[in-house]
Motif scaffolding. Structure first.
Motif, PDB file in Angstrom:
ATOM      1  N   THR A   7       0.866  -1.196   0.000  1.00  0.00           N
ATOM      2  CA  THR A   7       0.000   0.000   0.000  1.00  0.00           C
ATOM      3  C   THR A   7       0.897   1.239   0.000  1.00  0.00           C
ATOM      4  N   VAL A  31      -0.637  -0.690  -4.521  1.00  0.00           N
ATOM      5  CA  VAL A  31      -1.944  -0.013  -4.532  1.00  0.00           C
ATOM      6  C   VAL A  31      -1.792   1.354  -3.880  1.00  0.00           C
ATOM      7  N   CYS A  36      -7.137   2.691  -5.327  1.00  0.00           N
ATOM      8  CA  CYS A  36      -7.535   1.964  -4.115  1.00  0.00           C
ATOM      9  C   CYS A  36      -7.394   2.874  -2.909  1.00  0.00           C
ATOM     10  N   GLN A  43     -13.122  -1.642  -1.278  1.00  0.00           N
ATOM     11  CA  GLN A  43     -12.014  -1.467  -2.241  1.00  0.00           C
ATOM     12  C   GLN A  43     -10.728  -2.116  -1.736  1.00  0.00           C
ATOM     13  N   THR A  44     -10.490  -1.985  -0.458  1.00  0.00           N
ATOM     14  CA  THR A  44      -9.258  -2.542   0.127  1.00  0.00           C
ATOM     15  C   THR A  44      -9.290  -4.065   0.058  1.00  0.00           C
ATOM     16  N   ALA A  47      -8.804  -5.263  -3.516  1.00  0.00           N
ATOM     17  CA  ALA A  47      -7.403  -5.144  -3.958  1.00  0.00           C
ATOM     18  C   ALA A  47      -6.551  -6.245  -3.335  1.00  0.00           C
TER      19      ALA A  47
END
Ligand code: NAP
Length: 283
Positions: A7, A31, A36, A43-44, A47
């Motif tokens: 992330t 991401v 994201c 969404q998390t 992903a």
């Protein structure tokens, strides 16, 4: 770890984590905003589940320390709830997670010059520090297999950092006043990233402090930047009170590297070595 979900891969640390992990032959799925948003649980999850990682590196955060004071809701949403969302996804897949935290979870109560150990009580002074501490709490509560790595005064190429700020100001002004009563350690991204990867492969889960070795103040740090680049600006010391900022900052946020050194049997380069290398590699 061979397949990493990262992330915040567009950020100062994320870019180097992405690059070095790929160079080491790992598959990295980065991401970041806008594709994201970690504050969005769905969404998390999508992903993370689509990536099918065997490790999660969680470097996304709302990092503008002063802005966090006026945008506290956003700071907690990203740094606490966003981290909770990433942790819930890691928990469902039962994959280990590494979370980056900060020296700003401490409050200077430890008498200077003693450095903070990992087990010292947190008591953040700023909204940024509080929101990152909330993130740490979610990591500990939700992910059995976790690393929390506290870093400080991060400097990496392409990011907004102290070295670049001083270089810019030194070209514009004859004299700079820099705070000389906040003590800590710079952390250079290029020195940090290999250690993060080594730690992630070690399996010794827990909380660690990793910074460049040695301690300094912002004033001494600025003086060294100006000296090494041959600029003529005079750097003068001042107190925190003379240079008020929206977010309060700890005067002592020295982090002890003992646990990291014992676990990996390695030592970080000194902050002066890190700075020289950083300046030498500047485009
Ligand atoms: N910088 C320091 O001095 C320092 C010190 C101690 C600890 N840390 C920690 O180290 C980590 C990396 O810091 P850094 O300086 O590399 O941060 P950074 O450059 O600000 O990168 C953070 C990344 O996260 C993204 N992001 C922000 N909100 C998001 C959201 N809601 N969903 C998905 N991504 C989001 C940012 O996107 P946008 O740019 O579009 O917002 C950015 O790409 C952070 O956890 C930070 O708290 C940093």
């Amino acid at each position: 770890m061979n397949r990493i979900l990262l992330t915040g891969h567009k950020g100062m640390l994320g870019r180097e984590l992405f690059h070095v992990s790929r160079e080491l032959g790992k598959e990295v799925i980065g991401v970041d905003l806008p594709e994201c948003d970690i504050t969005n649980r769905k969404q998390t999850e999508t992903a993370v589940f689509d990536a099918k990682p065997d490790f999660i590196l969680h470097a996304a955060a709302f990092t503008a320390v002063d802005r966090c004071e006026s945008e506290a809701d956003m700071a907690y949403l990203v740094n606490a709830t966003g981290t909770q969302n990433v942790c819930l996804a890691a928990q469902k897949l039962d994959v280990p997670l590494m979370y980056l935290s900060t020296d700003y979870i401490f409050d200077s109560a430890k008498p200077h010059p003693l450095p903070y150990d990992e087990w010292d009580a947190a008591n953040p002074m700023s909204v940024y520090g509080k929101s990152k501490w909330a993130g740490e709490c979610f990591v500990r509560d939700l992910c059995a297999k976790h690393f929390i790595v506290r870093i400080s005064w991060l400097c990496g190429h392409g990011g907004t950092n102290f070295v670049e700020t001083i270089l810019k100001l030194a070209k514009e002004r004859d004299e700079l006043k820099v705070v000389n009563d906040q003590h800590g350690s710079p952390t250079f991204v290029n020195d940090l990233v290999p250690e993060l990867i080594r730690l992630s492969e070690n399996g010794a889960y827990g909380t660690y402090h990793i910074t460049n070795r040695g301690f300094t103040t912002w004033f001494e740090f600025a003086k060294k930047i100006v000296e090494l680049t041959g600029l003529k600006t005079r750097v003068m010391p001042c107190t925190t009170e003379e240079f008020p900022r929206p977010a309060p900052r700890p005067k002592n946020s020295r982090l002890s590297p003992r646990l990291y050194e014992n676990t990996l049997g390695n030592r970080m380069p000194t902050w002066e070595e890190g700075l020289k290398k950083y300046l030498g590699e500047r485009p």
